[in-house]
Motif scaffolding. Structure first.
Motif, PDB file in Angstrom:
ATOM      1  N   ALA A   1      -1.772  23.238   7.404  1.00  0.00           N
ATOM      2  CA  ALA A   1      -1.323  23.202   8.797  1.00  0.00           C
ATOM      3  C   ALA A   1      -2.362  23.698   9.791  1.00  0.00           C
ATOM      4  O   ALA A   1      -2.292  23.361  10.975  1.00  0.00           O
ATOM      5  CB  ALA A   1      -0.044  24.032   8.949  1.00  0.00           C
TER       6      ALA A   1
ATOM      7  N   VAL B   1      -5.376  17.204  10.353  1.00  0.00           N
ATOM      8  CA  VAL B   1      -4.413  17.297  11.444  1.00  0.00           C
ATOM      9  C   VAL B   1      -4.039  18.754  11.657  1.00  0.00           C
ATOM     10  O   VAL B   1      -3.673  19.461  10.707  1.00  0.00           O
ATOM     11  CB  VAL B   1      -3.134  16.485  11.137  1.00  0.00           C
ATOM     12  CG1 VAL B   1      -2.086  16.700  12.219  1.00  0.00           C
ATOM     13  CG2 VAL B   1      -3.456  15.005  10.995  1.00  0.00           C
ATOM     14  N   THR B   2      -4.128  19.206  12.892  1.00  0.00           N
ATOM     15  CA  THR B   2      -3.599  20.516  13.259  1.00  0.00           C
ATOM     16  C   THR B   2      -2.193  20.305  13.797  1.00  0.00           C
ATOM     17  O   THR B   2      -2.002  19.620  14.802  1.00  0.00           O
ATOM     18  CB  THR B   2      -4.465  21.203  14.325  1.00  0.00           C
ATOM     19  OG1 THR B   2      -5.790  21.370  13.815  1.00  0.00           O
ATOM     20  CG2 THR B   2      -3.896  22.565  14.694  1.00  0.00           C
ATOM     21  N   LEU B   3      -1.195  20.862  13.101  1.00  0.00           N
ATOM     22  CA  LEU B   3       0.196  20.640  13.485  1.00  0.00           C
ATOM     23  C   LEU B   3       0.540  21.409  14.753  1.00  0.00           C
ATOM     24  O   LEU B   3       0.348  22.620  14.830  1.00  0.00           O
ATOM     25  CB  LEU B   3       1.124  21.062  12.343  1.00  0.00           C
ATOM     26  CG  LEU B   3       1.038  20.231  11.061  1.00  0.00           C
ATOM     27  CD1 LEU B   3       1.956  20.802   9.991  1.00  0.00           C
ATOM     28  CD2 LEU B   3       1.380  18.768  11.334  1.00  0.00           C
ATOM     29  N   ARG B   4       1.049  20.667  15.733  1.00  0.00           N
ATOM     30  CA  ARG B   4       1.481  21.263  16.991  1.00  0.00           C
ATOM     31  C   ARG B   4       2.971  21.038  17.244  1.00  0.00           C
ATOM     32  O   ARG B   4       3.581  21.739  18.029  1.00  0.00           O
ATOM     33  CB  ARG B   4       0.673  20.670  18.149  1.00  0.00           C
ATOM     34  CG  ARG B   4      -0.836  20.889  18.030  1.00  0.00           C
ATOM     35  CD  ARG B   4      -1.584  20.095  19.096  1.00  0.00           C
ATOM     36  NE  ARG B   4      -3.010  20.380  19.108  1.00  0.00           N
ATOM     37  CZ  ARG B   4      -3.896  19.751  18.349  1.00  0.00           C
ATOM     38  NH1 ARG B   4      -3.489  18.814  17.513  1.00  0.00           N
ATOM     39  NH2 ARG B   4      -5.176  20.055  18.408  1.00  0.00           N
TER      40      ARG B   4
ATOM     41  N   ASP C   1       6.905  19.124  15.568  1.00  0.00           N
ATOM     42  CA  ASP C   1       7.764  19.088  14.376  1.00  0.00           C
ATOM     43  C   ASP C   1       8.051  17.662  13.923  1.00  0.00           C
ATOM     44  O   ASP C   1       9.034  17.402  13.233  1.00  0.00           O
ATOM     45  CB  ASP C   1       9.080  19.810  14.653  1.00  0.00           C
ATOM     46  CG  ASP C   1       9.839  19.213  15.838  1.00  0.00           C
ATOM     47  OD1 ASP C   1       9.322  18.271  16.474  1.00  0.00           O
ATOM     48  OD2 ASP C   1      10.952  19.697  16.134  1.00  0.00           O
TER      49      ASP C   1
ATOM     50  N   ARG D   1      -2.536  11.888   8.687  1.00  0.00           N
ATOM     51  CA  ARG D   1      -3.781  11.839   9.455  1.00  0.00           C
ATOM     52  C   ARG D   1      -4.131  10.417   9.893  1.00  0.00           C
ATOM     53  O   ARG D   1      -4.664  10.222  10.991  1.00  0.00           O
ATOM     54  CB  ARG D   1      -4.921  12.446   8.639  1.00  0.00           C
ATOM     55  CG  ARG D   1      -5.216  11.731   7.337  1.00  0.00           C
ATOM     56  CD  ARG D   1      -6.295  12.411   6.512  1.00  0.00           C
ATOM     57  NE  ARG D   1      -6.557  11.680   5.286  1.00  0.00           N
ATOM     58  CZ  ARG D   1      -5.897  11.892   4.136  1.00  0.00           C
ATOM     59  NH1 ARG D   1      -4.961  12.818   4.072  1.00  0.00           N
ATOM     60  NH2 ARG D   1      -6.183  11.176   3.072  1.00  0.00           N
TER      61      ARG D   1
ATOM     62  N   GLU E   1      -1.718   9.329  12.757  1.00  0.00           N
ATOM     63  CA  GLU E   1      -2.047  10.047  13.993  1.00  0.00           C
ATOM     64  C   GLU E   1      -3.365   9.545  14.578  1.00  0.00           C
ATOM     65  O   GLU E   1      -3.525   9.450  15.799  1.00  0.00           O
ATOM     66  CB  GLU E   1      -2.115  11.554  13.732  1.00  0.00           C
ATOM     67  CG  GLU E   1      -2.371  12.360  14.995  1.00  0.00           C
ATOM     68  CD  GLU E   1      -1.805  13.755  14.942  1.00  0.00           C
ATOM     69  OE1 GLU E   1      -2.508  14.679  15.389  1.00  0.00           O
ATOM     70  OE2 GLU E   1      -0.661  13.931  14.493  1.00  0.00           O
TER      71      GLU E   1
ATOM     72  N   GLY F   1      -0.128  11.740   4.250  1.00  0.00           N
ATOM     73  CA  GLY F   1       0.635  12.953   4.481  1.00  0.00           C
ATOM     74  C   GLY F   1       1.958  12.899   3.721  1.00  0.00           C
ATOM     75  O   GLY F   1       2.058  12.305   2.651  1.00  0.00           O
TER      76      GLY F   1
ATOM     77  N   ARG G   1       4.115  15.555  19.521  1.00  0.00           N
ATOM     78  CA  ARG G   1       5.030  16.082  18.503  1.00  0.00           C
ATOM     79  C   ARG G   1       4.511  15.847  17.088  1.00  0.00           C
ATOM     80  O   ARG G   1       5.238  16.131  16.120  1.00  0.00           O
ATOM     81  CB  ARG G   1       6.414  15.422  18.636  1.00  0.00           C
ATOM     82  CG  ARG G   1       7.132  15.652  19.951  1.00  0.00           C
ATOM     83  CD  ARG G   1       8.615  15.293  19.829  1.00  0.00           C
ATOM     84  NE  ARG G   1       8.838  13.925  19.389  1.00  0.00           N
ATOM     85  CZ  ARG G   1       8.971  12.880  20.212  1.00  0.00           C
ATOM     86  NH1 ARG G   1       8.874  13.067  21.527  1.00  0.00           N
ATOM     87  NH2 ARG G   1       9.198  11.673  19.736  1.00  0.00           N
ATOM     88  N   ASN G   2       3.318  15.302  16.944  1.00  0.00           N
ATOM     89  CA  ASN G   2       2.816  14.891  15.622  1.00  0.00           C
ATOM     90  C   ASN G   2       3.820  13.954  14.950  1.00  0.00           C
ATOM     91  O   ASN G   2       4.085  14.037  13.754  1.00  0.00           O
ATOM     92  CB  ASN G   2       2.571  16.096  14.705  1.00  0.00           C
ATOM     93  CG  ASN G   2       1.493  17.017  15.211  1.00  0.00           C
ATOM     94  OD1 ASN G   2       1.773  18.142  15.608  1.00  0.00           O
ATOM     95  ND2 ASN G   2       0.251  16.555  15.210  1.00  0.00           N
ATOM     96  N   ASP G   3       4.354  13.013  15.722  1.00  0.00           N
ATOM     97  CA  ASP G   3       5.420  12.140  15.238  1.00  0.00           C
ATOM     98  C   ASP G   3       4.959  10.685  15.181  1.00  0.00           C
ATOM     99  O   ASP G   3       5.686   9.766  15.579  1.00  0.00           O
ATOM    100  CB  ASP G   3       6.649  12.270  16.146  1.00  0.00           C
ATOM    101  CG  ASP G   3       7.936  11.846  15.445  1.00  0.00           C
ATOM    102  OD1 ASP G   3       7.929  11.766  14.199  1.00  0.00           O
ATOM    103  OD2 ASP G   3       8.935  11.590  16.136  1.00  0.00           O
TER     104      ASP G   3
END
Length: 447
Positions: free
Chosen positions: A152, A346-349, A351, A356, A359, A386, A412-414
């Motif tokens: 993370a 990826v740095t999770l920011r 939910d 990768r 994104e 991922g 949202r890393n979505d």
């Protein structure tokens, strides 16, 4: 046919050409046919990785009844029917108890080999998580927590593996130590940038260049030293003090609170009978993808197979290359294809759900919005990006017209749900290989 749909099909064809080049079974079989196995009393086959079933099947085809016993740890769902080698399904990217049990049995097989035996080790991407054998006083739950923090925080694979090796009893050359004095032949499908032997699968049979001090520095760099479990800090801190206060004796650091072995270094005698051979890599996959692009009529440039860094930043960089080709014809005039390999982080920011590659494409899609005849694809050769069932995604200059909320999904890393709604996920299913990622930028003739 409109140009964008044609470009999309061509981008997928280029990626699939690279995927075919990463066939681990063919690579393993070709290498094993060069060996003379008659000199060994027993051949034991061990290992781990997402490509385990393909590699093990190839070993069975070549060696047949010469195999005395075999066991590989593989990811759930990445299995198949074999005759002489057992496949143990377990957790990835976060290790689980099945992985621990399989790793323990693999360690026992290696330790039981004698001077007249061969341990054939088959390693592919995912092996680090699939060979969890925590070192005292670290428990599996604590190793899982540490792995989650590393994934993370944005650490690259070299850094993640340096930490893993120093809370393990099997990684960082320690499997070779267990197998000594038997001969060891490791066939490696590389999923790391630069194909460093001590990083592929956390180097279970390779000399380890990292140290306890390096592991501590990595955890401090990402400001998670105080967040990892106290047992992890205790083991690493003891290892650091071993090196400072007692030095190295025959490749092993001696601890101030009892013996705590450092991972074996290049001059350790356990490596006298060990060979590590890379049989497949990202470079080969990218080269084959480039050949396919040229056959389709694209002016083609392999920019790099060493690409790493924050995935959304790398995505924007690739979008900038597409913009430059459209605006000036540099570095290639359309129809142009730029291909890169490697593996981003990826740095999770938020939910959300994604990986990768997805994104990367989402970040690139925002920057190529409105550009005609431009397509960007990124996908993992292992088929799982991922914690998702997709290998990656594809986008073009019209993507944001179909869903203009890309920035919100990115925050949202979505990325998974963004591309799922557009039917633009790339879903391959398990590919039984893993040589990192292939990214394709296509720019067609401009109106």
């Amino acid at each position: 046919m409109k140009l964008e749909p044609r470009l999309r099909k061509q981008a997928l064809a280029i990626f699939k050409a690279g995927l075919r080049a990463a066939d681990p079974g063919a690579a393993v079989a070709a290498r094993l046919k060069l060996e003379d196995f008659s000199q060994y009393r027993n051949v034991y086959v061990v290992g781990a990785g997402k490509a385990g079933v393909s590699m093990a099947r190839a070993a069975e085809r070549v060696l047949g009844r010469r195999i005395t016993r075999g066991l590989l740890n593989v990811k759930y769902g990445h299995t198949g029917r074999l005759r002489r080698i057992e496949l143990n399904e377990c957790g990835h990217p976060v290790p689980d108890q099945n992985g621990v049990e399989g790793a323990r049995r693999i360690a026992e097989i290696a330790a039981g080999a004698g001077a007249e035996d061969l341990v054939l080790c088959l390693i592919s991407g995912g092996a680090s998580a699939l060979l969890p054998l925590p070192a005292d006083p670290v428990t599996l739950d604590e190793k899982q927590e540490t792995t989650k923090l590393l994934l993370a925080c944005g650490a690259v694979i070299h850094e993640i593996n340096a930490v893993r090796k120093h809370i393990s009893r099997i990684k960082g050359g320690q499997l070779a130590r267990l197998a000594s004095p038997a001969a060891v032949l490791s066939l490696l499908l590389s999923d790391v940038i630069g194909d460093d032997l001590d990083v592929i699968g956390s180097g279970p049979t390779a000399p380890d260049a990292s140290t306890f001090a390096r592991a501590q520095a990595i955890l401090e760099k990402y400001r998670i030293w105080d967040r990892v479990p106290s047992s992890v800090r205790e083991r690493i801190d003891r290892g650091v003090h071993c090196g400072i206060h007692r030095g190295i004796h025959r490749g092993i650091h001696r601890g101030i609170h009892g013996d705590i072995p450092e991972t074996p270094k290049p001059d350790d005698p356990v490596f006298a009978q060990v060979r590590n051979v890379v049989v497949g890599s990202n470079r080969l996959a990218v080269s084959r993808a480039a050949a396919a692009a040229r056959q389709l009529g694209f002016r083609t440039l392999v920019l790099s197979t060493f690409v790493e860094g924050e995935t959304r930043d790398i995505g924007r960089m690739h979008a900038a290359i597409a913009k430059e080709i459209v605006a000036s014809g540099r570095p290639l005039k359309p129809p142009a294809c730029v291909i890169t390999g490697g593996e981003t982080t990826v740095t999770l920011r938020g939910d959300g759900l994604g990986g990768r590659n997805q994104e990367f494409v989402l970040a690139a899609a925002i920057d190529i919005a409105g550009l005609p005849n431009v397509v960007i694809l990124s996908a993992g050769t292992d088929g799982s990006d991922g914690p998702t069932d997709a290998a990656g995604a594809i986008a073009d200059g019209r993507t944001l017209l179909r869903n203009p909320c890309a920035a919100e999904f990115l925050a949202r890393n979505d990325s998974y749900h963004y591309f799922e709604g557009l039917s633009d996920l790339i879903v391959t299913g398990p590919t039984h290989t893993n040589v990192m990622d292939v990214r394709v930028v296509l720019v067609g003739e401009q109106p």
